[in-house]
Write a protein that holds these residues in place. Structure first.
Motif, PDB file in Angstrom:
ATOM      1  N   ASP A 152       4.415   3.574   6.387  1.00  0.00           N
ATOM      2  CA  ASP A 152       3.857   2.334   5.805  1.00  0.00           C
ATOM      3  C   ASP A 152       5.085   1.482   5.312  1.00  0.00           C
ATOM      4  OD1 ASP A 152       2.527   0.259   4.073  1.00  0.00           O
ATOM      5  OD2 ASP A 152       0.877   1.571   4.145  1.00  0.00           O
ATOM      6  N   ARG A 153       5.228   0.288   5.459  1.00  0.00           N
ATOM      7  CA  ARG A 153       6.134  -0.706   5.135  1.00  0.00           C
ATOM      8  C   ARG A 153       6.250  -0.708   3.283  1.00  0.00           C
ATOM      9  NH1 ARG A 153       9.479  -3.788   8.419  1.00  0.00           N
ATOM     10  NH2 ARG A 153       8.846  -3.904  10.271  1.00  0.00           N
ATOM     11  N   GLU A 154       5.035  -0.501   2.721  1.00  0.00           N
ATOM     12  CA  GLU A 154       4.779  -0.484   1.470  1.00  0.00           C
ATOM     13  C   GLU A 154       5.318   0.560   0.531  1.00  0.00           C
ATOM     14  OE1 GLU A 154       1.161  -1.978  -0.072  1.00  0.00           O
ATOM     15  OE2 GLU A 154       0.666  -3.177   1.555  1.00  0.00           O
ATOM     16  N   ASN A 155       5.449   1.729   1.353  1.00  0.00           N
ATOM     17  CA  ASN A 155       6.016   3.058   0.748  1.00  0.00           C
ATOM     18  C   ASN A 155       7.517   3.307   0.873  1.00  0.00           C
ATOM     19  OD1 ASN A 155       6.495   5.707   0.219  1.00  0.00           O
ATOM     20  ND2 ASN A 155       5.055   6.372   1.693  1.00  0.00           N
ATOM     21  N   ASP A 156       8.052   2.501  -0.340  1.00  0.00           N
ATOM     22  CA  ASP A 156       9.548   2.272  -0.457  1.00  0.00           C
ATOM     23  C   ASP A 156      10.113   3.518  -0.547  1.00  0.00           C
ATOM     24  OD1 ASP A 156       9.177  -0.346  -0.429  1.00  0.00           O
ATOM     25  OD2 ASP A 156       8.973  -0.374  -2.916  1.00  0.00           O
ATOM     26  N   ARG A 157       9.496   4.678  -1.237  1.00  0.00           N
ATOM     27  CA  ARG A 157      10.366   5.933  -1.143  1.00  0.00           C
ATOM     28  C   ARG A 157      10.502   6.502   0.134  1.00  0.00           C
ATOM     29  NH1 ARG A 157       8.071  10.684  -0.919  1.00  0.00           N
ATOM     30  NH2 ARG A 157       5.985   9.827  -1.379  1.00  0.00           N
ATOM     31  N   ALA A 158       9.355   6.635   0.798  1.00  0.00           N
ATOM     32  CA  ALA A 158       9.382   7.330   2.264  1.00  0.00           C
ATOM     33  C   ALA A 158      10.356   6.442   3.187  1.00  0.00           C
ATOM     34  CB  ALA A 158       8.258   7.152   2.957  1.00  0.00           C
ATOM     35  N   GLN A 159      10.495   4.987   3.143  1.00  0.00           N
ATOM     36  CA  GLN A 159      11.009   4.165   3.782  1.00  0.00           C
ATOM     37  C   GLN A 159      12.667   4.135   3.742  1.00  0.00           C
ATOM     38  OE1 GLN A 159       9.630   1.679   5.933  1.00  0.00           O
ATOM     39  NE2 GLN A 159      11.955   1.998   6.920  1.00  0.00           N
ATOM     40  N   ALA A 160      12.982   4.727   2.417  1.00  0.00           N
ATOM     41  CA  ALA A 160      14.424   4.951   1.972  1.00  0.00           C
ATOM     42  C   ALA A 160      14.764   6.223   2.649  1.00  0.00           C
ATOM     43  CB  ALA A 160      14.722   5.070   0.388  1.00  0.00           C
TER      44      ALA A 160
END
Length: 192
Positions: free
Chosen positions: A165-173
């Motif tokens: 999910d693009r809103e999941n900043d922690r996972a995206q990082a």
């Protein structure tokens, strides 16, 4: 107490309850961390006992096709702690079964090669680490296990893909740090 975390394949005889606890936390985190109240409610509603049984049956099916597709991070205590736990188990036999089960810090689930044709690539289905083990290297170790398994699969495309999910900043990082790049875009239609 000194404890370490060791990676090992999922054991369908001793890990289902712990894996389901992790899966529930994963799903609840998706529902509450990356959307509004509506999304959280949808995720909470699906986590029924029936869903849990279906999920664990599916995990069993997948691990029969590839025993390495689910890797768990088991919390292993030191000998002194294990001795203390064994002594307390003798005093409270009704709690022995729960105390003997391994505590899992996290897991990673890569779909078996038989399902690779869904995306023509290896699919990282889920990766989750309990909050108290985040920042300890457990997630990195689980990702390394996922990449190693994906490298061993015979795939039409030499990629490991996942939905984040693009809103999941922690996972995206985290995925950015591990070299993942955007590759296409997923869209969805709500079914009646």
């Amino acid at each position: 107490m000194t404890e370490t975390v060791e990676l090992r394949p999922y054991d369908p005889d001793r890990d289902p309850r712990d894996l389901w606890d992790l899966k529930r936390a994963f799903e609840l985190g998706l529902g509450s961390g990356t959307g509004g109240d509506d999304k959280r409610a949808v995720y909470e509603e699906k986590l029924t006992d029936d869903y849990g049984e279906r999920y664990l049956d599916w995990v069993l099916w997948c691990t029969k096709h590839d025993p390495q597709c689910v890797t768990v991070a088991e919390v292993v205590g030191d000998d002194e702690a294990d001795t203390a736990r064994s002594e307390s188990d003798e005093e409270a036999p009704e709690e022995t079964e729960a105390a003997d089960d391994p505590a899992l810090a996290g897991y990673v689930f890569v779909l078996p090669q038989q399902l690779a044709m869904i995306w023509d690539a290896a699919v990282l289905n889920e990766l989750y680490v309990r909050p108290e083990y985040r920042g300890t290297g457990v997630a990195d170790d689980l990702m390394d296990a996922a990449v190693e398994l994906a490298d061993e699969q015979d795939l039409p495309l030499d990629r490991l893909v996942l939905d984040v999910d693009r809103e999941n900043d922690r996972a995206q990082a985290f995925y950015d740090r591990h070299g993942f790049e955007h590759w296409g875009e997923m869209v969805a239609k709500k079914l009646a």
